[in-house]
Design a protein around this motif. Sequence first.
Motif, PDB file in Angstrom:
ATOM      1  N   PRO A 181       3.986   2.563  15.076  1.00 32.18           N
ATOM      2  CA  PRO A 181       4.276   3.986  15.298  1.00 32.18           C
ATOM      3  C   PRO A 181       4.345   4.813  14.021  1.00 32.18           C
ATOM      4  O   PRO A 181       4.224   6.039  14.079  1.00 32.18           O
ATOM      5  CB  PRO A 181       5.631   3.954  16.029  1.00 32.18           C
ATOM      6  N   GLU A 182       4.503   4.156  12.865  1.00 34.76           N
ATOM      7  CA  GLU A 182       4.545   4.878  11.589  1.00 34.76           C
ATOM      8  C   GLU A 182       3.286   4.619  10.760  1.00 34.76           C
ATOM      9  O   GLU A 182       3.294   4.726   9.534  1.00 34.76           O
ATOM     10  CB  GLU A 182       5.785   4.465  10.800  1.00 34.76           C
ATOM     11  N   ASP A 183       2.184   4.322  11.424  1.00 33.49           N
ATOM     12  CA  ASP A 183       0.932   3.970  10.750  1.00 33.49           C
ATOM     13  C   ASP A 183       0.436   5.083   9.828  1.00 33.49           C
ATOM     14  O   ASP A 183       0.331   6.237  10.230  1.00 33.49           O
ATOM     15  CB  ASP A 183      -0.126   3.670  11.819  1.00 33.49           C
ATOM     16  N   LYS A 184       0.143   4.713   8.580  1.00 30.15           N
ATOM     17  CA  LYS A 184      -0.439   5.648   7.601  1.00 30.15           C
ATOM     18  C   LYS A 184      -1.822   5.181   7.152  1.00 30.15           C
ATOM     19  O   LYS A 184      -2.431   5.812   6.281  1.00 30.15           O
ATOM     20  CB  LYS A 184       0.469   5.741   6.368  1.00 30.15           C
ATOM     21  N   ALA A 185      -2.307   4.074   7.731  1.00 30.92           N
ATOM     22  CA  ALA A 185      -3.444   3.365   7.154  1.00 30.92           C
ATOM     23  C   ALA A 185      -4.772   3.656   7.827  1.00 30.92           C
ATOM     24  O   ALA A 185      -5.579   2.761   8.059  1.00 30.92           O
ATOM     25  CB  ALA A 185      -3.171   1.864   7.168  1.00 30.92           C
ATOM     26  N   LEU A 195      -8.457   1.666  20.670  1.00 30.85           N
ATOM     27  CA  LEU A 195      -7.783   1.068  19.518  1.00 30.85           C
ATOM     28  C   LEU A 195      -6.701   1.992  18.990  1.00 30.85           C
ATOM     29  O   LEU A 195      -5.630   1.530  18.577  1.00 30.85           O
ATOM     30  CB  LEU A 195      -8.793   0.754  18.413  1.00 30.85           C
ATOM     31  N   GLY A 196      -6.948   3.301  19.018  1.00 35.32           N
ATOM     32  CA  GLY A 196      -5.937   4.247  18.558  1.00 35.32           C
ATOM     33  C   GLY A 196      -4.643   4.122  19.326  1.00 35.32           C
ATOM     34  O   GLY A 196      -3.546   4.167  18.749  1.00 35.32           O
ATOM     35  N   LEU A 197      -4.734   3.924  20.646  1.00 36.80           N
ATOM     36  CA  LEU A 197      -3.544   3.756  21.475  1.00 36.80           C
ATOM     37  C   LEU A 197      -2.808   2.468  21.117  1.00 36.80           C
ATOM     38  O   LEU A 197      -1.572   2.428  21.076  1.00 36.80           O
ATOM     39  CB  LEU A 197      -3.926   3.752  22.946  1.00 36.80           C
ATOM     40  N   VAL A 198      -3.583   1.399  20.849  1.00 37.85           N
ATOM     41  CA  VAL A 198      -2.974   0.120  20.467  1.00 37.85           C
ATOM     42  C   VAL A 198      -2.255   0.256  19.127  1.00 37.85           C
ATOM     43  O   VAL A 198      -1.129  -0.234  18.962  1.00 37.85           O
ATOM     44  CB  VAL A 198      -4.044  -0.984  20.401  1.00 37.85           C
ATOM     45  N   SER A 218       0.835  -1.194   0.000  1.00 41.30           N
ATOM     46  CA  SER A 218       0.000   0.000   0.000  1.00 41.30           C
ATOM     47  C   SER A 218       0.867   1.239   0.000  1.00 41.30           C
ATOM     48  O   SER A 218       2.000   1.215   0.500  1.00 41.30           O
ATOM     49  CB  SER A 218      -0.918   0.011   1.230  1.00 41.30           C
ATOM     50  N   ASP A 219       0.333   2.313  -0.561  1.00 40.92           N
ATOM     51  CA  ASP A 219       1.018   3.601  -0.471  1.00 40.92           C
ATOM     52  C   ASP A 219       0.738   4.255   0.882  1.00 40.92           C
ATOM     53  O   ASP A 219       1.409   5.216   1.261  1.00 40.92           O
ATOM     54  CB  ASP A 219       0.589   4.530  -1.608  1.00 40.92           C
ATOM     55  N   ARG A 220      -0.259   3.729   1.599  1.00 39.99           N
ATOM     56  CA  ARG A 220      -0.569   4.180   2.957  1.00 39.99           C
ATOM     57  C   ARG A 220      -0.500   2.954   3.864  1.00 39.99           C
ATOM     58  O   ARG A 220      -1.484   2.503   4.416  1.00 39.99           O
ATOM     59  CB  ARG A 220      -1.953   4.840   3.003  1.00 39.99           C
ATOM     60  N   ASN A 221       0.696   2.443   4.009  1.00 45.37           N
ATOM     61  CA  ASN A 221       0.906   1.186   4.714  1.00 45.37           C
ATOM     62  C   ASN A 221       0.833   1.370   6.220  1.00 45.37           C
ATOM     63  O   ASN A 221       1.139   2.438   6.755  1.00 45.37           O
ATOM     64  CB  ASN A 221       2.262   0.589   4.335  1.00 45.37           C
ATOM     65  N   ARG A 222       0.436   0.310   6.876  1.00 48.81           N
ATOM     66  CA  ARG A 222       0.451   0.262   8.339  1.00 48.81           C
ATOM     67  C   ARG A 222       1.771  -0.333   8.812  1.00 48.81           C
ATOM     68  O   ARG A 222       2.438   0.207   9.672  1.00 48.81           O
ATOM     69  CB  ARG A 222      -0.738  -0.568   8.836  1.00 48.81           C
ATOM     70  N   ASN A 223       2.137  -1.453   8.256  1.00 52.75           N
ATOM     71  CA  ASN A 223       3.412  -2.100   8.541  1.00 52.75           C
ATOM     72  C   ASN A 223       4.431  -1.637   7.493  1.00 52.75           C
ATOM     73  O   ASN A 223       4.152  -1.713   6.295  1.00 52.75           O
ATOM     74  CB  ASN A 223       3.233  -3.617   8.477  1.00 52.75           C
ATOM     75  N   PRO A 224       5.600  -1.166   7.910  1.00 54.06           N
ATOM     76  CA  PRO A 224       6.605  -0.734   6.927  1.00 54.06           C
ATOM     77  C   PRO A 224       6.967  -1.820   5.919  1.00 54.06           C
ATOM     78  O   PRO A 224       7.364  -1.510   4.793  1.00 54.06           O
ATOM     79  CB  PRO A 224       7.812  -0.370   7.802  1.00 54.06           C
ATOM     80  N   ASN A 225       6.802  -3.082   6.295  1.00 58.65           N
ATOM     81  CA  ASN A 225       7.111  -4.177   5.370  1.00 58.65           C
ATOM     82  C   ASN A 225       6.121  -4.281   4.224  1.00 58.65           C
ATOM     83  O   ASN A 225       6.361  -5.024   3.270  1.00 58.65           O
ATOM     84  CB  ASN A 225       7.138  -5.512   6.138  1.00 58.65           C
TER      85      ASN A 225
END
Length: 202
Positions: free
Chosen positions: A178-182, A169-172, A100-107
């Motif tokens: 920590p770099e979440d874009k999703a 959930l936002g805190l989790v 994804s271009d807005r990935n949650r996991n950097p991988n």
Amino acid sequence: MKTTFKTFFLFVFAALLASCGDLDEQPAATPSLKGGQATSEQLDLGKTYATTAQKALGGQLKAAMAEGGPVYAAQYCNAAAIVLTDSVAATLDVSIKRVSDRNRNPNNAAEGAALAYIKSAQAAIAAGNMPMPKGTVENDEFTGFYPIMTVGLCLNCHGERGKQISAELGLVLDDLYPEDKATGYGVDELRGAWVVSYPVDL
């Protein structure tokens, strides 16, 4: 490659598991003219592999959601999503990954041809069209890109913070990614793409 076993595996997985953003409902793929020519059969086979992976992941996430809600589902996804995808890929003896271009996991960050595909799919949506799967064949290997569209279930973890995404959930998510874009998605938006690769001499 063990074609008979793979065919049986695909049939069983597709029959048992549900999906978020079902690829079966998307338009038939058309070959890409970039790189080598991919046949409709190659594109359809790649779609079958992507659908199998998506149904496997979607089914497990639905089960996690039912067991412990969005917080538990996010924790499960963090621990198991890539492992599950890799397991399906290993069983089918192909390469499968989500990007994804807005990935949650950097991988899962989209790069190169995958990022270019996502941008073209976004342009298609902006023009009022459904994004189409695309594929190329280079060096005797097929690579296909299949859009992942959001449905209502996805918004539990990928919607708007303070609306679909609770403060808990936002805190989790902040802790796990920590770099979440999703986040910030709505229904029927492009979440990313499945990238499927396999040798063409099956």
